[in-house]
Design a protein around this motif. Structure first.
Motif, PDB file in Angstrom:
ATOM      1  N   SER A  17       0.809  -1.405   0.027  1.00 18.14           N
ATOM      2  CA  SER A  17      -0.030   0.142  -0.049  1.00 18.14           C
ATOM      3  C   SER A  17       0.982   1.225   0.102  1.00 18.14           C
ATOM      4  O   SER A  17       2.039   1.313   0.421  1.00 18.14           O
ATOM      5  N   ILE A  18       0.318   2.453  -0.573  1.00 15.60           N
ATOM      6  CA  ILE A  18       1.043   3.679  -0.521  1.00 15.60           C
ATOM      7  C   ILE A  18       1.056   4.122   0.863  1.00 15.60           C
ATOM      8  O   ILE A  18       2.161   4.652   1.344  1.00 15.60           O
ATOM      9  N   THR A  19       0.086   3.921   1.696  1.00 13.29           N
ATOM     10  CA  THR A  19       0.294   4.448   2.893  1.00 13.29           C
ATOM     11  C   THR A  19       1.177   4.043   4.076  1.00 13.29           C
ATOM     12  O   THR A  19       2.066   4.440   4.626  1.00 13.29           O
ATOM     13  N   ALA A  22       4.754   4.870   2.605  1.00 11.54           N
ATOM     14  CA  ALA A  22       4.825   6.168   2.915  1.00 11.54           C
ATOM     15  C   ALA A  22       5.391   6.462   4.428  1.00 11.54           C
ATOM     16  O   ALA A  22       6.364   6.995   4.655  1.00 11.54           O
ATOM     17  N   ASP A  23       4.786   5.592   5.243  1.00 10.76           N
ATOM     18  CA  ASP A  23       5.106   5.828   6.733  1.00 10.76           C
ATOM     19  C   ASP A  23       6.375   5.030   6.937  1.00 10.76           C
ATOM     20  O   ASP A  23       7.218   5.552   7.811  1.00 10.76           O
ATOM     21  N   THR A  28       5.638  11.770   2.247  1.00  7.58           N
ATOM     22  CA  THR A  28       4.244  12.104   2.390  1.00  7.58           C
ATOM     23  C   THR A  28       3.650  11.125   1.164  1.00  7.58           C
ATOM     24  O   THR A  28       4.402  11.036   0.301  1.00  7.58           O
ATOM     25  N   GLN A  29       2.371  10.849   1.424  1.00  7.65           N
ATOM     26  CA  GLN A  29       1.758   9.818   0.189  1.00  7.65           C
ATOM     27  C   GLN A  29       1.865  10.688  -1.135  1.00  7.65           C
ATOM     28  O   GLN A  29       1.838   9.906  -2.111  1.00  7.65           O
ATOM     29  N   SER A  33       3.373   8.879  -4.306  1.00  9.13           N
ATOM     30  CA  SER A  33       2.452   8.680  -5.493  1.00  9.13           C
ATOM     31  C   SER A  33       3.150   9.236  -6.862  1.00  9.13           C
ATOM     32  O   SER A  33       3.048   8.758  -7.730  1.00  9.13           O
TER      33      SER A  33
END
Length: 299
Positions: A17-19, A22-23, A28-29, A33
């Motif tokens: 997942s992007i989320t 990113a974490d 930042t997402q 992206s």
């Protein structure tokens, strides 16, 4: 294509997942992206299939992941080698090999080196001969431990003292457990779990195929394995009998499994190999010097 972007891509592929990526990356997402979109545009291929909850790699994405992992591993290894070029010897030694008790001899070499070179780290990679030689050829590992028969024409090598013994692992209550040894005829009418490497090699002349002879084609091979640990789980669950090397699977008194050697006895020699004209890090050079001293005969 920047190395940083490849690391971003691998994080997304790993997290799904992007989320999550990113974490993990502390970016930042939107930034992540945008980087992925730019990467897809640069390659002219769609790398992900996106849904509301996760992302799935396309076939092109799977290919990039494999190549990117190799590239990042190579860069990390190169950086570590340059960082180790200092007065105090440190750095990394990368060793690949199949599951074999010969790793115990390598461990003894490592233990001896630790006293004089405590800053050297050792990284072990497990795989069959194809996996190991592929990583060796790409420069992702320094040394490979190969179980004979193996094609050694591209490599320098040293014979590792001793031989591995082939046999069959089974549940202790299995009918064949009553035997002291296992002959080819004993395996004809039972489900057999066999190494993929061994099956592949039967297409060319080798000692494993010679042992079975014509009976090999009569075997009921219901599963193949790459790592003997997984084969042992299959045996423990009553799937079949696994043809493996001795001392790899737990067959102690508290295990449900036992090992019986093949008859006639089948043994395989072992080699530690490295690429010809290889340029080693200082740490790998010290390791090579030590194994030459311990195992003596180089070819």
């Amino acid at each position: 294509m920047e190395l940083r972007v490849l690391r971003y891509f691998l994080a997304v592929a790993r997290e799904g997942s992007i989320t999550g990526a990113a974490d993990f990356l502390h970016v930042t997402q939107p930034t992540l992206s945008r980087q992925l979109k730019d990467l897809e545009q640069d390659l002219g291929k769609k790398l992900f299939t996106r849904s509301s909850h996760n992302i799935i790699l396309t076939d092109e994405g799977m290919l990039l992941r494999k190549r990117a992992e190799a590239i990042v591993d190579m860069v990390d290894k190169l950086e570590a080698e340059f960082n180790s070029m200092e007065e105090t010897i440190s750095g990394d030694v990368y060793i690949g090999g199949g599951e074999t008790d010969a790793m115990r001899q390598i461990a003894r070499v490592v233990r001896g080196l630790q006293l004089c070179y405590p800053n050297i780290q050792y990284h072990l990679y497990s795989g069959n001969a194809d996996d190991v030689t592929e990583r060796l050829d790409k420069g992702l590992i320094d040394f490979g431990i190969l179980i004979q028969p193996a094609n050694l024409s591209k490599y320098n090598y040293i014979d590792i003292p001793g031989e591995d013994v082939w046999g069959v692992v089974m549940r202790k209550e299995s009918p064949l457990a009553l035997k002291d040894t296992i002959q080819a005829a004993d395996l004809i009418d039972v489900p057999v779990i066999c190494s993929r490497q061994a099956i592949k090699q039967t297409f060319s002349k080798n000692e494993f195929a010679d042992w079975f002879g014509e009976d090999f084609e009569k075997l009921n091979i219901i599963a193949t394995y790459n790592l003997a640990y997984n084969a042992a789980i299959m045996v423990d669950e009553g799937i079949g009998y696994a043809v493996v090397l001795d001392k790899i699977v737990n067959t102690s008194s508290d295990s449900n499994l036992c090992f019986r050697p093949l008859k006639p006895r089948l043994e395989s020699g072992l080699n530690i190999v490295w690429k010809k004209h290889q340029t080693f890090s200082a740490a790998a050079e010290i390791f090579l010097k030590e194994i030459k001293a311990k195992f003596t005969k180089e070819t």
